[in-house]
Write a protein that holds these residues in place. Structure first.
Motif, short mmCIF file in Angstrom:
data_model
loop_
_atom_site.label_atom_id
_atom_site.label_comp_id
_atom_site.label_asym_id
_atom_site.label_seq_id
_atom_site.Cartn_x
_atom_site.Cartn_y
_atom_site.Cartn_z
N UNK A 118 0.81 -1.22 0.00
CA UNK A 118 0.00 0.00 0.00
C UNK A 118 0.84 1.27 0.00
N UNK A 119 1.96 1.25 -0.67
CA UNK A 119 2.81 2.42 -0.80
C UNK A 119 3.10 2.66 -2.27
N UNK A 120 3.30 3.91 -2.64
CA UNK A 120 3.70 4.26 -3.99
C UNK A 120 5.20 3.96 -4.10
N UNK A 121 5.55 3.04 -4.97
CA UNK A 121 6.96 2.68 -5.09
C UNK A 121 7.57 3.11 -6.43
N UNK A 122 6.75 3.65 -7.31
CA UNK A 122 7.27 4.11 -8.60
C UNK A 122 6.46 5.31 -9.05
N UNK A 123 7.15 6.32 -9.57
CA UNK A 123 6.49 7.51 -10.08
C UNK A 123 6.97 7.75 -11.50
N UNK A 124 6.03 7.99 -12.39
CA UNK A 124 6.35 8.30 -13.78
C UNK A 124 5.83 9.70 -14.07
N UNK A 125 6.69 10.55 -14.61
CA UNK A 125 6.30 11.90 -14.96
C UNK A 125 6.05 11.98 -16.46
N UNK A 126 5.06 12.75 -16.85
CA UNK A 126 4.74 12.91 -18.26
C UNK A 126 4.16 14.30 -18.45
#
Length: 177
Positions: A118-126
């Motif tokens: 339940x954690x954000x482990x990857x972030x993608x920017x666009x």
């Protein structure tokens, strides 16, 4: 090391047995003495065929080569087997290394493996650009590996997402209210 030599339409002489044994000793450096070798030699027309299968550590490696000279066929088989074994060992070592790095990253201070939940482990920017729904579908079609495309709808000035439906022929759109 257990070697079994079988001859079909061709007699497995002591010289051939000794040659196979000598060549198979090259594989000892990969497995130690704990492996089995089944070698079959046969003759078809003017070709001598050497079929060598190695069983070690629940893995099976096989090479079949035909040549006018039986000794050359055996040499080629050993070369092929050595290549297969090196490739598999490298692949396993790489996999084990990656697995151990992942485990080290997941270790907490107590030394136990910590499962991230339940954690954000990857972030993608666009960059979301203003465009029509039709243009967004075209952009999505340009990248067949993607299943969705985020954009700013020019008609509503709101962020929308167009996505491929499971049938891969049609599309859906997500719009805020």
């Amino acid at each position: 090391m257990n070697i079994k030599l079988t001859g079909k339409d061709l007699k497995a002489t002591d010289a051939i047995k000794d040659y196979v044994e000598k060549k198979v000793e090259r594989l000892v450096k990969y497995f130690g003495e704990d492996f089995e070798v089944n070698a079959t030699i046969k003759c078809e027309k003017s070709e001598q065929i050497a079929d060598i299968m190695v069983n070690a550590d629940s893995d099976t490696y096989k090479a079949v080569t035909s040549h006018r000279d039986l000794y050359a066929a055996i040499d080629k088989d050993i070369d092929i087997l050595e290549g297969q074994i090196r490739k598999m060992k490298t692949k396993k070592e790489k996999q084990n290394k990656e697995d151990s790095i992942k485990q080290k990253e997941m270790m907490n201070m107590t030394g136990k493996v910590h499962e991230v939940e339940n954690e954000v482990i990857k972030t993608i920017y666009y960059e979301a650009k203003p465009m029509s729904v039709e243009d967004a579908i075209l952009k999505l079609q340009e990248k067949p590996q993607d299943i969705f495309y985020t954009f700013i709808n020019v008609d509503t000035s709101k962020v929308n997402v167009v996505f491929k439906l499971k049938n891969s022929k049609n599309y859906g759109i997500v719009e805020p209210e």
